[in-house]
Structure formats: C-alpha cells, structure tokens
Design a protein around this motif. Structure first.
Motif, PDB file in Angstrom:
ATOM      1  N   GLN A  41       0.979  -1.175  -0.108  1.00  0.00           N
ATOM      2  CA  GLN A  41      -0.050  -0.052  -0.004  1.00  0.00           C
ATOM      3  C   GLN A  41       0.949   1.237   0.063  1.00  0.00           C
ATOM      4  O   GLN A  41       0.442   2.265  -0.867  1.00  0.00           O
ATOM      5  N   GLU A  42       2.025   1.260   0.687  1.00  0.00           N
ATOM      6  CA  GLU A  42       2.755   2.312   0.889  1.00  0.00           C
ATOM      7  C   GLU A  42       3.392   2.579  -0.443  1.00  0.00           C
ATOM      8  O   GLU A  42       3.685   3.915  -0.777  1.00  0.00           O
ATOM      9  N   LEU A  43       3.919   1.577  -0.917  1.00  0.00           N
ATOM     10  CA  LEU A  43       4.585   1.451  -2.311  1.00  0.00           C
ATOM     11  C   LEU A  43       3.499   2.219  -3.407  1.00  0.00           C
ATOM     12  O   LEU A  43       3.942   3.232  -4.124  1.00  0.00           O
ATOM     13  N   GLN A  44       2.512   1.642  -3.379  1.00  0.00           N
ATOM     14  CA  GLN A  44       1.415   2.472  -4.166  1.00  0.00           C
ATOM     15  C   GLN A  44       1.180   3.967  -4.096  1.00  0.00           C
ATOM     16  O   GLN A  44       1.009   4.463  -5.032  1.00  0.00           O
ATOM     17  N   GLU A  45       1.187   4.216  -2.839  1.00  0.00           N
ATOM     18  CA  GLU A  45       1.156   5.758  -2.574  1.00  0.00           C
ATOM     19  C   GLU A  45       2.218   6.433  -2.926  1.00  0.00           C
ATOM     20  O   GLU A  45       2.162   7.671  -3.296  1.00  0.00           O
ATOM     21  N   LEU A  46       3.354   5.908  -2.889  1.00  0.00           N
ATOM     22  CA  LEU A  46       4.382   6.344  -3.304  1.00  0.00           C
ATOM     23  C   LEU A  46       4.947   6.358  -5.012  1.00  0.00           C
ATOM     24  O   LEU A  46       5.568   6.937  -5.560  1.00  0.00           O
ATOM     25  N   GLU A  49       5.985   0.758  -8.440  1.00  0.00           N
ATOM     26  CA  GLU A  49       5.798  -0.529  -8.792  1.00  0.00           C
ATOM     27  C   GLU A  49       6.784  -1.601  -7.954  1.00  0.00           C
ATOM     28  O   GLU A  49       7.874  -1.325  -7.881  1.00  0.00           O
ATOM     29  N   PRO A  50       6.116  -2.582  -7.101  1.00  0.00           N
ATOM     30  CA  PRO A  50       6.833  -3.608  -6.392  1.00  0.00           C
ATOM     31  C   PRO A  50       8.100  -4.293  -7.262  1.00  0.00           C
ATOM     32  O   PRO A  50       9.111  -4.515  -6.874  1.00  0.00           O
ATOM     33  N   SER A  51       7.418  -4.553  -8.598  1.00  0.00           N
ATOM     34  CA  SER A  51       8.750  -5.216  -9.398  1.00  0.00           C
ATOM     35  C   SER A  51       9.602  -4.200  -9.859  1.00  0.00           C
ATOM     36  O   SER A  51      10.857  -4.612 -10.452  1.00  0.00           O
ATOM     37  N   GLU A  56      14.133   1.561  -8.354  1.00  0.00           N
ATOM     38  CA  GLU A  56      13.943   3.002  -7.665  1.00  0.00           C
ATOM     39  C   GLU A  56      14.883   3.141  -6.488  1.00  0.00           C
ATOM     40  O   GLU A  56      15.437   4.221  -6.449  1.00  0.00           O
ATOM     41  N   ILE A  57      15.152   1.952  -5.940  1.00  0.00           N
ATOM     42  CA  ILE A  57      16.232   2.102  -4.683  1.00  0.00           C
ATOM     43  C   ILE A  57      17.652   2.485  -5.265  1.00  0.00           C
ATOM     44  O   ILE A  57      18.160   3.768  -4.910  1.00  0.00           O
ATOM     45  N   GLU A  62      21.583   7.039  -6.295  1.00  0.00           N
ATOM     46  CA  GLU A  62      22.248   7.767  -6.954  1.00  0.00           C
ATOM     47  C   GLU A  62      21.969   9.230  -7.038  1.00  0.00           C
ATOM     48  O   GLU A  62      23.061  10.293  -6.866  1.00  0.00           O
ATOM     49  N   GLU A  63      20.784   9.559  -6.693  1.00  0.00           N
ATOM     50  CA  GLU A  63      20.423  11.044  -6.432  1.00  0.00           C
ATOM     51  C   GLU A  63      20.799  11.400  -5.200  1.00  0.00           C
ATOM     52  O   GLU A  63      21.312  12.716  -5.191  1.00  0.00           O
ATOM     53  N   ILE A  64      21.084  10.520  -4.148  1.00  0.00           N
ATOM     54  CA  ILE A  64      21.495  10.907  -2.851  1.00  0.00           C
ATOM     55  C   ILE A  64      23.041  11.538  -3.049  1.00  0.00           C
ATOM     56  O   ILE A  64      23.303  12.338  -2.689  1.00  0.00           O
TER      57      ILE A  64
END
Length: 83
Positions: A41-46, A49-51, A56-57, A62-64
């Motif tokens: 649910q939290e991933l969906q709000e963000l 996609e879980p896959s 994304e991580i 890289e952004e950090i």
C-alpha cells in the motif's frame, strides 16, 4: 504397561508442542502478510511498482550521491583543506 503409558504421555507432550508451534507459525504468517499489505500500500502511495523497487532504490541512491557531491562542492574549499 508403565512404559506404554510413558510413551503415550511423551507423544501427547510432543503433539501439544507441535500444536503450539503451529499456532505461533500461523500467527507470524498472518502478521507478515499484514505487513506485506502495508508495504505494498505504501509503495502504491509512493507510485512505485513492487517489481521496480530495486531500480527505484538504485535511482534514489544515485540521487543522494549526486546531492552529496553538489553539497561538498559548494563548501568553501579553503575551509576543507585548512582543517
């Protein structure tokens, strides 16, 4: 006869222990399934996609790193080298 009673008692004890372990495992499974739902649910709000979570991580890391480098470059170099 007493040996048979002892064996039956051992079996009953083992059975009770197995039932207890099963109840604990079922409770843990239920807890983990609920936790999984919350994470999804939290991933969906963000909007992730879980896959694509690993991707994304990596993107966020890289952004950090890029922002840290930018911050480092904005520090007065004289202060850095003088310390």
């Amino acid at each position: 006869m007493q040996q048979l009673e002892e064996k039956i008692k051992e079996i009953k004890t083992a059975l009770e222990k197995a039932k207890d372990l099963r109840y604990k495992a079922e409770a843990r499974l239920e807890q983990l399934e609920k936790q999984e739902e919350e994470i999804l649910q939290e991933l969906q709000e963000l909007g992730v996609e879980p896959s694509r979570l690993e991707e994304e991580i990596a993107r966020l890391e890289e952004e950090i790193e890029r922002h840290l480098q930018e911050a480092w470059e904005k520090l007065p170099q004289g202060l850095i080298q003088g310390s």
